[in-house]
Structure formats: structure tokens, C-alpha cells
Design a protein around this motif. Sequence first.
Motif, PDB file in Angstrom:
ATOM      1  N   LEU A 526       0.871  -1.170   0.000  1.00  0.00           N
ATOM      2  CA  LEU A 526       0.000   0.000   0.000  1.00  0.00           C
ATOM      3  C   LEU A 526       0.906   1.217   0.000  1.00  0.00           C
ATOM      4  O   LEU A 526       1.574   1.516   0.991  1.00  0.00           O
ATOM      5  N   MET A 527       0.958   1.912  -1.123  1.00  0.00           N
ATOM      6  CA  MET A 527       1.882   3.032  -1.317  1.00  0.00           C
ATOM      7  C   MET A 527       1.165   4.341  -0.985  1.00  0.00           C
ATOM      8  O   MET A 527       0.325   4.820  -1.760  1.00  0.00           O
ATOM      9  N   CYS A 528       1.488   4.902   0.171  1.00  0.00           N
ATOM     10  CA  CYS A 528       0.844   6.138   0.628  1.00  0.00           C
ATOM     11  C   CYS A 528       1.635   7.329   0.112  1.00  0.00           C
ATOM     12  O   CYS A 528       2.655   7.717   0.694  1.00  0.00           O
ATOM     13  N   LEU A 529       1.156   7.910  -0.992  1.00  0.00           N
ATOM     14  CA  LEU A 529       1.779   9.103  -1.554  1.00  0.00           C
ATOM     15  C   LEU A 529       1.243  10.332  -0.837  1.00  0.00           C
ATOM     16  O   LEU A 529       0.476  10.233   0.120  1.00  0.00           O
ATOM     17  N   TYR A 536       0.413  -1.643  -5.144  1.00  0.00           N
ATOM     18  CA  TYR A 536       1.412  -2.230  -6.037  1.00  0.00           C
ATOM     19  C   TYR A 536       1.488  -3.728  -5.763  1.00  0.00           C
ATOM     20  O   TYR A 536       1.682  -4.152  -4.618  1.00  0.00           O
ATOM     21  N   GLY A 537       1.379  -4.559  -6.813  1.00  0.00           N
ATOM     22  CA  GLY A 537       1.501  -5.997  -6.637  1.00  0.00           C
ATOM     23  C   GLY A 537       2.090  -6.647  -7.890  1.00  0.00           C
ATOM     24  O   GLY A 537       1.955  -6.104  -8.976  1.00  0.00           O
ATOM     25  N   ASP A 538       2.725  -7.759  -7.836  1.00  0.00           N
ATOM     26  CA  ASP A 538       3.254  -8.393  -6.641  1.00  0.00           C
ATOM     27  C   ASP A 538       4.721  -7.976  -6.519  1.00  0.00           C
ATOM     28  O   ASP A 538       5.472  -8.106  -7.488  1.00  0.00           O
ATOM     29  N   VAL A 658       5.117   6.471   1.940  1.00  0.00           N
ATOM     30  CA  VAL A 658       5.107   5.465   3.001  1.00  0.00           C
ATOM     31  C   VAL A 658       4.645   4.151   2.380  1.00  0.00           C
ATOM     32  O   VAL A 658       3.536   4.062   1.855  1.00  0.00           O
ATOM     33  N   ALA A 659       5.504   3.147   2.415  1.00  0.00           N
ATOM     34  CA  ALA A 659       5.177   1.841   1.835  1.00  0.00           C
ATOM     35  C   ALA A 659       4.767   0.899   2.951  1.00  0.00           C
ATOM     36  O   ALA A 659       5.582   0.546   3.803  1.00  0.00           O
ATOM     37  N   ILE A 660       3.509   0.488   2.970  1.00  0.00           N
ATOM     38  CA  ILE A 660       2.999  -0.420   3.995  1.00  0.00           C
ATOM     39  C   ILE A 660       2.878  -1.804   3.379  1.00  0.00           C
ATOM     40  O   ILE A 660       2.142  -2.012   2.425  1.00  0.00           O
ATOM     41  N   ASN A 685       1.358  -1.119  11.820  1.00  0.00           N
ATOM     42  CA  ASN A 685       0.508  -1.027  10.632  1.00  0.00           C
ATOM     43  C   ASN A 685       0.151  -2.405  10.086  1.00  0.00           C
ATOM     44  O   ASN A 685      -0.992  -2.652   9.669  1.00  0.00           O
ATOM     45  N   THR A 686       1.127  -3.306  10.077  1.00  0.00           N
ATOM     46  CA  THR A 686       0.877  -4.645   9.532  1.00  0.00           C
ATOM     47  C   THR A 686      -0.119  -5.409  10.392  1.00  0.00           C
ATOM     48  O   THR A 686      -0.981  -6.135   9.872  1.00  0.00           O
TER      49      THR A 686
END
Length: 703
Positions: A526-529, A536-538, A658-660, A685-686
Motif C-alpha cells: 500500500l503506497m501512501c503518496l 502495487y503488486g506483486d 510510506v510503503a505499507i 501497521n501490519t
Amino acid sequence: MQSNTFYIASLEPEAGKLVVTMGIMEILTRSMGRVAFFRPIIETDGNQDPDIALILSRYCPTMDYEESYGFQAEEVKSFVAEDRNKFFLEELINRLETLKEQYDFVLCQGLNSTSFLSAFDMDINMEIAKNLGCPFIGVINGMNQTPRDIAKEIKITEDAIKESGCAHFATFVNRLPEDTFGVLEVELDAPEDATGAPVFLLPENKELDKPSLADICKALNCLTVTGHQEGMDRIVKQFKIAAMTVDHFLGHLEDGDLIIVPGDRDDIILASLSALRSTNYPNLAGILLTGGFLPGPNTMRLIEGRNLAAPLLSVKTDTYTATKNADSVPALINPGDERKIALALGLFETHVDGEQIREMAKLTTTPITVTPVMFEYSLFERARSVKKNIILPESSDERILRATEILLRRNVVDITLLGSPDSIKSLSASLGLDLSGALIVDPANSGHTESFIKDFFELRKHKNMTLDGARDVMTNPAYFGTMMVHQGLADGMVSGAVHTTADTIRPALQIIKTSQGISVVSSVFLMCLDTRVLVYGDCAVNPDPNAAQLAEIAISSADTAAMFGIEPRVAMLSYSTGASGTGADVEKVRQATAIAQEKRPDLLIEGPIQYDAAIEPSVARTKMPDSLVAGRATVFIFPDLNTGNNTYKAVQRSSGAVAIGPVLQGLKKPVNDLSRGCLVPDIINTVAITAIQAQASGEEMSA
């Protein structure tokens, strides 16, 4: 009551309005785009205002400190002396209007000092709120008051706000003893005490009213002799002056003690350090050495070899002076003090209905932008709505334990830790953590072990698994935890802080298995811009999926996006757009797109498409003008792991996103993997994401 401003003020000293301010900011940042913080007047002492420093660092990182306040106290005193109150109020209005032009909402916080307020012949907080047009939120100190007295004070407060001409939004009664709640609720329900604005009750939490080691260290200008920086967030509940023999001294220890002892009392120092490691003694906050002395060289050698988590501090003053100075240190909530922040927010969110406040303020419009802060806070809110039990099998890792405490304090999930209870309690005590709310399960002494062994044997006997082999496997915490999820004893698991991705995924594939219609487990980030969240996958699991697998990854990723409130518009990425390119790689993406579209005609899926055409509207108008996905994609499916992993890291590092993740998808029940380099916020977060996935899987099973 439609408004884009609130004004919070405590109507008496030490009411704890910062807790209310933080709670309201949490609600605003989840509901609005850009939120500003403004204090009309701050004290003049040469230091930054502590409330502003905390709120800006956590909620308004783009605000400049200078735009977050109107005047310093000395300036306002001169206005009062010169009878220039009108100028003062007009200038405040100008500054607030400037903020309202730049931000979607402005939260104002009133003055602190009662001595300063006495310089005015009016209630300056209400006067400012009235002139700024801000609905008023009053905060009352409920400590040491009877329920009847509090009920009367609520009524007096309401009358005062009405008489001032302010709109009354709500009243918070803070710092209430727990046994006052029920009685006070009865008082507030009495017809003669009925109030027009809602009243929210918050209990007293003594830990919030105590300083941390960091506060004391800064105020007393201490030297840190040994210990980690992480240990400085320990709460000092009381002081113990050590001036007796070791045996007598040990009998007086209490949880949260700061031991104050002359630096040449090696015996007391070593006894205190031993108590820190012992499960038979309370959890100490730390040790403060006085007189400018340090232990002898051999004692220091012994201490330095123990890798202490709790700080050993030193001051030059004598024991009496050091104790007196430490006792005068105020209890603050500082930027970065995640333990106190989590405690304050957990207190607010447990006792205040955020949805009610949103509805009252009509904060129901979906924001145009979604910032990383808004998205991360929404995770907590979603996870908390239907609490799930998440297993953390790596209890020997300090990061896991620190994340556990914060999650429990925020009341986000229930946590089960796997491991020896004595070892977990000893490590948490040495770190100064309170994990009393966590369930601890020891795989070596569990009543479920035999059931797990038989179940795993049945699941894997077609792979030549034996009962003895199954018994050996169940000694692995990852397998044991996965079996707990499989049998419904927990709702999900998060692992990988210590172990590899394979160590996390393999038990899940062997025990939980994939969802119906899905043959491949995959992952998304989950890319939080800055203003939106993309999927984004995979990027973590499948090195080179074939067309059918890529189609499944696309479908799973779209469903994951929807699960987290992101409208799925799926771009199947390639180095060419539409029919312009040829080659095996493009053909794989083209086939995957066709398979996914056939399986899920309800989804918007486009491919093959280049990244720029998928994300940028101006490029999309040229390359794919009729597409419903091009230029508006929210889910980006990469053709292979090499492309996906490099792209997410490039975007993360170059844009500050932020990449979750990675968030695993395709399993019947959620198991998620951590990076071995993860930080405490990554774990938090995870876990929240895993809880939300568990909510969704529970809904599917009950449907």
C-alpha cells in the motif's frame, strides 16, 4: 453544526486538554484533507510551546511553527495595558482567516496560564472563540470532585458558554476516578441537570500525569552513563531514595521506581540492576546516580557487559537536591514519545464516540485527498471497529514487544504472544513495557499441542508426514501460531521480524491454504503518496508469474484495494501500451488481462499499459483516450518480481512515500510477513492490516 474550526479550552488548571486536543485531531485528520493547529496566545519563555511542538510533529508536519500561534503573552499584556483589545482580536481573526484559506479545518487551542488569564476582565478564551466564530469545546477537571459537584460544574460551564455568545459544541470531563462514572452518568441524566451539548467522560490515567525518564534527564541535565535511548520513554511513577542496606532496600521496591542513590553505592546499584532482570521484583524505571560519582572501575566493567535496556543516569547535585529537582519536573507528552501518545489516544478513543463527533460537526464529506496520516489512522479505526486477536510468534524481538504495548494501549487489537511467559515478562520488564493486556501462550506447555500435532499430521500425511515429524514441526512458533489461526483460536498472524518470508509463508500454505478460486499467494504494498494511496503488486513473493497467475494476482490485488477503501482500477503494466508492442513479455500481460477480465467482468482492468499512461491523465489522453483506467489507475500489477520490487523501492525512496507491506493475499485466513529490517511503526501497521483482513475473511465465512 457546520464549521471548519473548533476552539478547545480548559476552564480550570490541569484539566488535561492536550488529551482532548489529540483525540479531536485524530478525528479531523481521518475526516478532512489538510488540518491546521492554532493557539491564539502562547507563553513567553524562550522555548517552543510544547503543545504546538507535539501537534505539528504528529498531525501538521507542513505547518511552520510561526504560523501556528497568534501572539506571545508579553505582547498581549501590552495590548491590555494600552486598551488595544480590539486590535488584538482583529489581528487574531486575520491570522485565522489566512489559515482557513490554506487548510480545510483549523483546530484552535486556548490559553493555559490562569495567572495570565487574570489580567483580563473577561473570560478571554470564550471572547476569542466568539470573535473567531469557533464552536467551543470545554474541558473540566474531574479529579477530587464528587459526581454531584461535577454535574453542577457542567451546567455552570454550559451557561457561561451560552452567555458569552459562543456556540457550545461539547464538554469533556477529564481525569475522573473510575468509580465516578456510573454515578455521574445518573446525575447527568437527571432532568434538572440535562445539558444541551453532549458530555464525554474520560477517566484519570495516573501514568499520563507522571514524567518520563527523558523529561527528568532533560530537566536535570543528566549524563547518560549506560542504557539505550529507547529506554528513556519509561514512566517514573515515584522516587526511591536508597539509604539502607541492600536487603532492606529491595523490600521497598515498587513498579515504576526511579532509584536515586549516591554514585559510589555500588551495592545498591548492582542490586537495582539485578532487580531489573528478575521476575520476582517490580519493573523499575531507572537509576539516578547523585553527587557526580560513578561506580568503581570493576563495577562499571560489570555493568557495561550487561547490555542494559534501562538507563543509568548521573547528576552532580547531592541526593536531596536531585530528588527535589526531579519531583518538580512536569509531566509532558513530547513528540516521539509513542508510549504516552498511544496511552492518551487509547484513553480518548475508548471513551469517546468519534462517529458521533463527526456527525455533530458534519464531517461526513469524503476528502478529495488521502494523506499517509489519514490512511494510517483509518487502519486503526477500521481494526478497532471489530477487534480481532492477532498472534505475534516472535516475542523475543524487542520491536515486537514495543509494538504490542502500543497496539494494546490504542485498543486496536487483542494480541497473543508465543513464547515462555517468564522470558517474555523478564524482557518486557527490562524494557519498561506493560504487556499485561497480552495473552501469552507457551507452545512448549500448551494444552492445544496434541490437537495441533494430529491436525497437522492429517493435513500433510499425503506428503509422507509422520506423527513424530508433526511433533517436531509444532515446536516451531510459526507453525504453532499458524495452527492457532487455522483452528480458530486466533484471527491472524504477523511474523517475519526475525524469520524469512519463506518461514512465514510456508506454514500458511501447508495449513491454512489458499482461498477458493485462488491458486497463488501474492503480495501488495500500500503506497501512501502525498495525496493518495496506490496498490502495487506483486512486489515480494512470485518471481515470474505466468499469465494465469498474473491474472489471479490482479484480482486479489483489486479485492485488497477495495477492502481498504480504495476504488480498484487495475493497470496491467508492461513496457508497451495497448496493441503497440510485441514480444513474449507483452503477450503474457495481454493474456493475463484477458483472463482477469473474463473472471471478473465487474472490475475495471486495462492492459498492457505503461506506468506513465496508467497514472498520468495527460499521457493517458494521448495513448489511451477512451480508457476508464488509464490516467486514473489505483492498482498497479507488475509483470514480474524484479520490476515490482525495484519500482516500489524507487517510488518509496524518491518521493518519500510510506510503503505499507508486504500484505499477503490469497489465503483463507490472514498471515502477513514483516521485513527483518522493520521498525515498530511497520509492525503496528501490519498488525492493523491483518486485523482488517480478518474482519473481511470472517464476513466471507459467515456469508
